[in-house]
Each structure stands twice: as C-alpha cells, then as structure tokens.
Design a protein around this motif. Structure first.
Motif, PDB file in Angstrom:
ATOM      1  N   ILE A  39      38.937  -5.249  43.318  1.00 23.56           N
ATOM      2  CA  ILE A  39      38.012  -4.303  42.682  1.00 23.56           C
ATOM      3  C   ILE A  39      37.032  -5.044  41.781  1.00 23.56           C
ATOM      4  O   ILE A  39      35.830  -4.760  41.796  1.00 23.56           O
ATOM      5  CB  ILE A  39      38.800  -3.226  41.914  1.00 23.56           C
ATOM      6  N   CYS A  40      37.528  -6.014  41.015  1.00 23.96           N
ATOM      7  CA  CYS A  40      36.641  -6.809  40.164  1.00 23.96           C
ATOM      8  C   CYS A  40      35.617  -7.561  40.999  1.00 23.96           C
ATOM      9  O   CYS A  40      34.433  -7.625  40.636  1.00 23.96           O
ATOM     10  CB  CYS A  40      37.452  -7.784  39.316  1.00 23.96           C
ATOM     11  N   LYS A  41      36.053  -8.129  42.123  1.00 25.22           N
ATOM     12  CA  LYS A  41      35.132  -8.858  43.003  1.00 25.22           C
ATOM     13  C   LYS A  41      34.048  -7.921  43.536  1.00 25.22           C
ATOM     14  O   LYS A  41      32.870  -8.278  43.579  1.00 25.22           O
ATOM     15  CB  LYS A  41      35.903  -9.494  44.153  1.00 25.22           C
ATOM     16  N   MET A  42      34.443  -6.711  43.929  1.00 23.90           N
ATOM     17  CA  MET A  42      33.448  -5.758  44.435  1.00 23.90           C
ATOM     18  C   MET A  42      32.475  -5.338  43.334  1.00 23.90           C
ATOM     19  O   MET A  42      31.264  -5.242  43.579  1.00 23.90           O
ATOM     20  CB  MET A  42      34.147  -4.534  45.018  1.00 23.90           C
ATOM     21  N   LEU A  43      32.977  -5.116  42.121  1.00 24.69           N
ATOM     22  CA  LEU A  43      32.095  -4.727  41.018  1.00 24.69           C
ATOM     23  C   LEU A  43      31.119  -5.843  40.663  1.00 24.69           C
ATOM     24  O   LEU A  43      29.937  -5.581  40.423  1.00 24.69           O
ATOM     25  CB  LEU A  43      32.915  -4.332  39.797  1.00 24.69           C
ATOM     26  N   VAL A  44      31.593  -7.084  40.652  1.00 23.82           N
ATOM     27  CA  VAL A  44      30.698  -8.206  40.381  1.00 23.82           C
ATOM     28  C   VAL A  44      29.654  -8.327  41.491  1.00 23.82           C
ATOM     29  O   VAL A  44      28.467  -8.528  41.227  1.00 23.82           O
ATOM     30  CB  VAL A  44      31.503  -9.521  40.217  1.00 23.82           C
ATOM     31  N   GLY A  45      30.080  -8.175  42.738  1.00 23.45           N
ATOM     32  CA  GLY A  45      29.139  -8.241  43.856  1.00 23.45           C
ATOM     33  C   GLY A  45      28.079  -7.151  43.795  1.00 23.45           C
ATOM     34  O   GLY A  45      26.893  -7.416  44.000  1.00 23.45           O
ATOM     35  N   LEU A  46      28.506  -5.927  43.489  1.00 24.90           N
ATOM     36  CA  LEU A  46      27.545  -4.825  43.370  1.00 24.90           C
ATOM     37  C   LEU A  46      26.584  -5.058  42.209  1.00 24.90           C
ATOM     38  O   LEU A  46      25.384  -4.800  42.325  1.00 24.90           O
ATOM     39  CB  LEU A  46      28.285  -3.501  43.193  1.00 24.90           C
ATOM     40  N   SER A  47      27.104  -5.544  41.093  1.00 26.16           N
ATOM     41  CA  SER A  47      26.243  -5.816  39.937  1.00 26.16           C
ATOM     42  C   SER A  47      25.233  -6.913  40.256  1.00 26.16           C
ATOM     43  O   SER A  47      24.046  -6.791  39.908  1.00 26.16           O
ATOM     44  CB  SER A  47      27.087  -6.233  38.731  1.00 26.16           C
ATOM     45  N   LEU A  48      25.689  -7.977  40.922  1.00 22.96           N
ATOM     46  CA  LEU A  48      24.770  -9.054  41.288  1.00 22.96           C
ATOM     47  C   LEU A  48      23.700  -8.575  42.262  1.00 22.96           C
ATOM     48  O   LEU A  48      22.528  -8.953  42.143  1.00 22.96           O
ATOM     49  CB  LEU A  48      25.532 -10.231  41.882  1.00 22.96           C
ATOM     50  N   ARG A  49      24.093  -7.740  43.214  1.00 23.37           N
ATOM     51  CA  ARG A  49      23.112  -7.213  44.170  1.00 23.37           C
ATOM     52  C   ARG A  49      22.084  -6.326  43.462  1.00 23.37           C
ATOM     53  O   ARG A  49      20.896  -6.382  43.760  1.00 23.37           O
ATOM     54  CB  ARG A  49      23.798  -6.449  45.291  1.00 23.37           C
ATOM     55  N   ARG A  50      22.544  -5.527  42.509  1.00 24.57           N
ATOM     56  CA  ARG A  50      21.629  -4.655  41.764  1.00 24.57           C
ATOM     57  C   ARG A  50      20.654  -5.490  40.927  1.00 24.57           C
ATOM     58  O   ARG A  50      19.449  -5.220  40.916  1.00 24.57           O
ATOM     59  CB  ARG A  50      22.418  -3.703  40.890  1.00 24.57           C
ATOM     60  N   LEU A  51      21.177  -6.507  40.219  1.00 29.57           N
ATOM     61  CA  LEU A  51      20.298  -7.373  39.427  1.00 29.57           C
ATOM     62  C   LEU A  51      19.335  -8.157  40.313  1.00 29.57           C
ATOM     63  O   LEU A  51      18.170  -8.346  39.957  1.00 29.57           O
ATOM     64  CB  LEU A  51      21.139  -8.332  38.583  1.00 29.57           C
ATOM     65  N   ALA A  52      19.813  -8.616  41.474  1.00 32.93           N
ATOM     66  CA  ALA A  52      18.941  -9.355  42.388  1.00 32.93           C
ATOM     67  C   ALA A  52      17.818  -8.456  42.912  1.00 32.93           C
ATOM     68  O   ALA A  52      16.665  -8.881  42.980  1.00 32.93           O
ATOM     69  CB  ALA A  52      19.761  -9.921  43.545  1.00 32.93           C
ATOM     70  N   THR A  53      18.159  -7.224  43.260  1.00 34.35           N
ATOM     71  CA  THR A  53      17.135  -6.276  43.728  1.00 34.35           C
ATOM     72  C   THR A  53      16.109  -6.019  42.630  1.00 34.35           C
ATOM     73  O   THR A  53      14.898  -6.003  42.883  1.00 34.35           O
ATOM     74  CB  THR A  53      17.790  -4.954  44.163  1.00 34.35           C
TER      75      THR A  53
END
Length: 166
Positions: free
Chosen positions: A138-152
């Motif tokens: 779950i932590c990995k998915m949250l970090v991935g989603l956060s990184l994708r949002r910041l990258a966008t």
C-alpha cells in the motif's frame, strides 16, 4: 543526479527504520538526540551534493537550466514516456531496504508472537508477515501515485511556461 535521488531515498528509508528501532529499544529521552543526528545527516548530504554539483556544473559548463531538463526527464520517466531512449532510466534496487526491514521487524515479531505450540506460532508469523507485506505494498502504491501526480503537475507547468515564452 540520478544516484543522488536514490541515495536520498535510501537514507530516508534507513532513518525511518532506525526510528522504529529506537522506539522499540531506547530508554529515557532519546528523540531530541535522534532528531539532531538526522538533521546533521541531511544537512551534510545537502551540503556535499551542493558542492559536488557546483564543481561539476562549473567545470563541465552546465547551465542551471539543465537541472530543470533533468527534472523534466525524471518526470517523463515516472509517467513512462521515453523522450530519449539513450538516457539511463532511474532504477531502484530494493534489496538493501528489504534487508533493513527484515532486520528491524525481527525483534518486533519476537515480541508480539505468543508462546505456544509450533503451528500456532507459524500461523502468527505468516499473519504478521502478510500484514507487513500488505502495508508495504500500500505504501509503494501511495508513493507511486504521489510521484505520478507530482510528475504530471511539473510537466504541465513546464508546458505552460514554454507556451508563454513562445
């Protein structure tokens, strides 16, 4: 630049696990000295990286705008866009943090495991291991989603600034 990002992530991971180890084993007031030590580590890392990148930029004649392009490239890698195939992708090897997780959680599991027959203990080991795996996933998915949002967000900001310049 890429190894520095991976190194900061590793340091953050290690600091979090040392914090959890201190919570389990430390006696007396320890948080203030821990916080000072963590602050020193991050300040030294930032200072060393600033000096290193300043020398590299000066002697290789790299303009400061190149770092914005590096960040844009990282954001595109995060979003799985491949602008230039010849560049090295940012990769993360989880072996070192995984070994730290195992090292830190072994005493925690030893404390929470009940005494009793072997099958009952094996059940609880599997239960706590599964719970840990789920939490880390779950932590990995949250970090991935956060990184994708910041990258966008960053890519959109760069596109807007390029449009205003043109």
């Amino acid at each position: 630049l890429y190894p520095d990002i991976i190194e900061r992530f590793h340091i953050t991971t290690y600091v979090l696990f040392v914090l959890s180890q201190n919570i389990l084993e430390a006696e007396g007031p320890w948080f203030e000295s821990f916080a000072i030590d963590v602050l020193q580590v991050y300040l030294c890392e930032t200072f060393i990286d600033t000096i290193k990148h300043s020398f590299l930029a000066k002697f290789n004649e790299i303009k400061p705008s190149a770092y914005s392009e590096f960040l844009e490239d990282l954001c595109k890698q995060t979003l799985n866009e491949k602008p230039n195939e010849h560049r090295k992708d940012l990769t993360f090897i989880p072996l070192a943090p995984a070994s730290v997780v195992i090292r830190v959680l072994t005493p925690v599991y030893a404390i929470v495991l009940p005494y009793g027959p072997l099958p009952w203990r094996i059940f609880w080991i599997i239960f706590w291991s599964s719970l840990t795996y789920i939490m880390l996933a779950i932590c990995k998915m949250l970090v991935g989603l956060s990184l994708r949002r910041l990258a966008t967000w960053y890519i959109n900001q760069r596109l807007e600034s390029k449009q205003h310049v043109d």
